[in-house]
Motif scaffolding. Structure first.
Motif, short mmCIF file in Angstrom:
data_model
loop_
_atom_site.label_atom_id
_atom_site.label_comp_id
_atom_site.label_asym_id
_atom_site.label_seq_id
_atom_site.Cartn_x
_atom_site.Cartn_y
_atom_site.Cartn_z
N LYS A 328 0.84 -1.20 0.00
CA LYS A 328 0.00 0.00 0.00
C LYS A 328 0.88 1.25 0.00
O LYS A 328 1.96 1.27 0.56
N LYS A 329 0.35 2.29 -0.65
CA LYS A 329 1.07 3.54 -0.78
C LYS A 329 0.34 4.65 -0.02
O LYS A 329 -0.89 4.64 0.09
N LEU A 330 1.12 5.59 0.49
CA LEU A 330 0.56 6.82 1.03
C LEU A 330 1.20 7.98 0.28
O LEU A 330 2.43 8.09 0.22
N GLU A 365 -5.50 1.04 -2.82
CA GLU A 365 -4.07 0.80 -2.59
C GLU A 365 -3.30 2.10 -2.35
O GLU A 365 -2.14 2.06 -2.01
N GLU A 367 -3.38 5.80 -0.35
CA GLU A 367 -3.98 6.67 0.66
C GLU A 367 -3.47 8.09 0.43
O GLU A 367 -2.27 8.35 0.51
N HIS A 388 0.79 2.11 10.39
CA HIS A 388 0.50 1.44 9.12
C HIS A 388 1.78 1.27 8.33
O HIS A 388 2.51 2.23 8.09
N VAL A 390 3.33 1.36 5.25
CA VAL A 390 3.09 1.84 3.89
C VAL A 390 4.37 2.47 3.35
O VAL A 390 5.27 2.85 4.10
N GLN A 391 4.43 2.53 2.01
CA GLN A 391 5.49 3.29 1.35
C GLN A 391 4.97 4.70 1.04
O GLN A 391 3.85 4.85 0.57
N ASP A 419 7.95 1.17 4.94
CA ASP A 419 8.25 0.58 3.64
C ASP A 419 9.03 1.53 2.74
O ASP A 419 9.11 1.33 1.52
#
Length: 471
Positions: A328-330, A365, A367, A388, A390-391, A419
Motif C-alpha cells: 500500500k502507498k501513502l 491501494e 492513501e 501502518h 506503507v510506502q 516501507d
C-alpha cells in the motif's frame, strides 16, 4: 570590538550554526549574491544585512551597544560634576595656598598617569582585566532568553575578552580623568570670574629661592602658550599673604594655576586618550573569514571555469532511482498544493520505471494524505506511519526550497516510513515556460534547473529515491 557590520555578520554565523530560523532564508541570499560584485568582506556584510531583513538582529546589537555607551556617558558626567564640586569646595577661602591647591589638582592625577605609562610599557600584550569585562557585561544590561539575545550577549562577551580591549579600557579610564579635570577647570574659571582671590605660598623645608625657582620652572610651559605667570618680584611678595593682594599679581597666579591645569593635566591626559584610541583601532578585532563557515560561503561564490580546455567538471550528485514496493502507498504533498488532483499517477504509472502497476489499479491501494505543512500535520502523519506499514510517495513542488526546515521534515518522514520513502518533484509548467522564454544564451541555468539539482544533491545524501518524470 568588531565594527557594527562585522558584529551582524558574526551574529548571523552564530545563529545559523545553531539552526536559527531567520526572516529571510540564508540559502536564497547566498545564491543571489554569487553573481554580484564586491570584495568577500563586502559581500558577507551584504549577506548578513539581507538575511536580517526585518532588522531584528541589528536592533538587539544596537540595544547592547547603546547601553554600554550610555553607562560610559553617565559615568563621565558624574566624574565631571565630582571634579567641579571638589574644587569648588577647595576654593572657599579668599586666600589660598597656591602649591597646596596645585598638588590637590594634579598630584594624584600625575601619579596615576605615570603608573599607567609604566604598566603600558611593561604589559604590552596583556589582555583586558577580567573585572572590566564583568563590569560592562551585556548579560547585566539586557535581559532575554531568546536565541538572538543569547547569541548577541555571547558575541559581546567574546569581544570583551580580546587583547585589544585593554586599549579600550585605557581610553575609557582617560575619558573619566578628562571629565574630572574638565569639571575642575570649569570650577576654577567660574570662581575666578565671580570672586577675587589672593595666592600665597609657604614652606618649612624649602628655601625661598628654591620655591622661586620651582615656580619659574613650573610657569615655563604655560607661558609658552600665552598664560601669564608671576615674575620674581610677584613671587617674593606672595609669601605668607593673609590679606588681599594687588589684582595684577593675583591674575598672574591665576594664569599659572589655569595654565598648569591645562598643560600638565588636561593636555597629557588627552594625548594618552588619543594614543589608546589609536592603539585600539590598530588592535581592533577583525572578521575572521578563515573560519570554515565563511570559507564554505566564499568557495561557493568563487566557483567558475578558469580555462575551458583545462576544466574538468565535477559530477553533480544524483538521487537514486525510485523503487516502488508492491504494498500500500501513502501519497502526500510537502507544504505546497499540486496543480492536479491525482498528481501521483503520472509518477507511479510512468513507463520509464519498473513499477508494479497492477497494485495501483485500485484506489484503495493509495492513501491520499493531503498537504503536510505545519507541526500538527507532521505529528498526524508520523502517528499514521507508525501504525501502518506503507510506502510514502512525497510530492515536492518546484517552489519548495531544500532548506534545513524542509529537509528536517523529510528526514522525519523517512524515519517513520516503514516501507520506505520516495520523492516526486512537481514542476510548474507555466513558470518553466516563462523562465525558458525569458532566458538568453548569455544567462546561467534557470532557477528551476538550479533548484532541481539542489534537490538531487539533498536526496542523494539521504539515499532517498527520486521519481523523475520526463516532459
Amino acid at each position: 570590538m568588531l565594527s557594527p557590520q562585522d558584529q551582524l555578520t558574526e551574529l548571523v554565523r552564530a545563529l545559523e550554526t545553531d539552526q536559527h530560523v531567520f526572516a529571510t532564508d540564508p540559502l536564497l541570499i547566498t545564491e543571489k549574491l554569487q553573481g554580484e560584485d564586491g570584495t568577500p568582506i563586502q559581500k558577507l556584510h551584504r549577506r548578513a544585512s539581507r538575511i536580517d531583513s526585518n532588522g531584528a538582529l541589528a536592533r538587539v546589537l544596537g540595544k547592547i551597544d547603546g547601553r554600554i555607551k550610555g553607562i560610559m556617558i553617565v559615568m563621565s558626567v558624574v566624574w565631571c560634576i565630582s571634579g567641579f564640586l571638589g574644587l569648588f569646595t577647595l576654593l572657599q577661602s579668599n586666600v589660598v595656598n597656591f602649591f597646596y591647591v596645585l598638588v590637590c589638582l594634579l598630584g594624584f592625577h600625575t601619579i596615576m598617569l605615570g603608573g599607567w605609562l609604566v604598566m603600558t610599557l611593561i604589559n604590552r600584550d596583556q589582555q583586558s582585566p577580567s573585572w572590566f569585562a564583568s563590569f560592562v557585561s551585556p548579560s547585566y544590561l539586557i535581559r532575554g532568553k531568546d536565541d538572538v539575545t543569547k547569541a548577541a550577549v555571547d558575541l559581546y562577551e567574546r569581544q570583551l575578552q580580546h587583547s585589544g580591549m585593554r586599549w579600550y579600557l585605557g581610553r575609557f579610564s582617560h575619558q573619566l580623568w578628562l571629565a574630572t579635570l574638565t569639571g575642575m577647570l570649569l570650577a576654577i574659571i567660574f570662581l575666578l570670574v565671580v570672586r577675587q582671590y589672593s595666592f600665597s605660598w609657604e614652606s618649612t623645608l624649602l628655601s625661598d629661592q628654591a620655591l622661586v625657582s620651582l615656580t619659574q620652572v613650573l610657569g615655563w610651559l604655560p607661558s609658552m602658550v600665552g598664560f601669564g605667570v608671576p615674575d620674581s618680584t610677584a613671587i617674593a611678595q606672595s609669601r605668607l599673604v593673609t590679606e588681599a593682594m594687588p589684582l595684577s599679581v593675583a591674575r598672574q597666579w591665576a594664569g599659572l594655576l589655569v595654565g598648569s591645569l591645562l598643560m600638565y593635566g588636561i593636555v597629557p591626559r588627552a594625548i594618552a586618550w588619543a594614543f589608546c584610541a589609536l592603539m585600539f583601532r590598530r588592535k581592533k578585532m577583525r572578521l575572521d573569514i578563515k573560519q570554515p563557515y565563511y570559507q564554505k560561503i566564499l568557495n561557493f561564490w568563487q566557483r567558475h571555469v578558469v580555462d575551458a580546455d583545462d576544466f574538468i567538471e565535477a559530477l553533480a550528485p544524483i538521487a537514486p532511482k525510485a523503487t516502488v514496493s508492491a504494498g500500500k502507498k501513502l501519497v502526500a504533498l510537502l507544504e505546497y498544493p499540486a496543480d492536479q488532483d491525482n498528481w501521483w499517477q503520472s509518477g507511479l504509472d510512468s513507463s520509464h520505471h519498473d513499477f508494479d502497476k497492477h497494485s495501483l489499479e485500485h484506489s484503495s491501494e493509495v492513501e491520499n494524505f493531503g498537504i503536510v505543512d505545519d507541526r500538527d500535520d507532521m505529528t498526524r502523519l508520523k502517528n499514521y506511519l507508525d501504525a501502518h506499514p506503507v510506502q510514502v510517495l512525497l510530492g515536492i513542488h518546484s517552489n519548495a526550497l531544500p532548506d534545513r526546515g524542509t529537509l528536517r521534515k523529510l528526514d522525519q518522514i523517512a524515519a517513520h516510513a516503514k516501507d520506505g520513502l520516495i520523492v516526486q518533484l512537481l514542476g510548474d509548467n507555466s513558470v518553466s515556460a516563462e523562465l525558458t522564454d525569458a532566458r538568453t544564451d548569455d544567462e546561467p541555468l534557470d532557477k528551476q534547473a538550479v533548484r532541481y539539482q539542489q534537490w538531487q544533491t539533498a536526496l542523494s545524501a539521504r539515499k532517498i529515491g527520486l521519481v523523475d518524470i520526463d516532459t
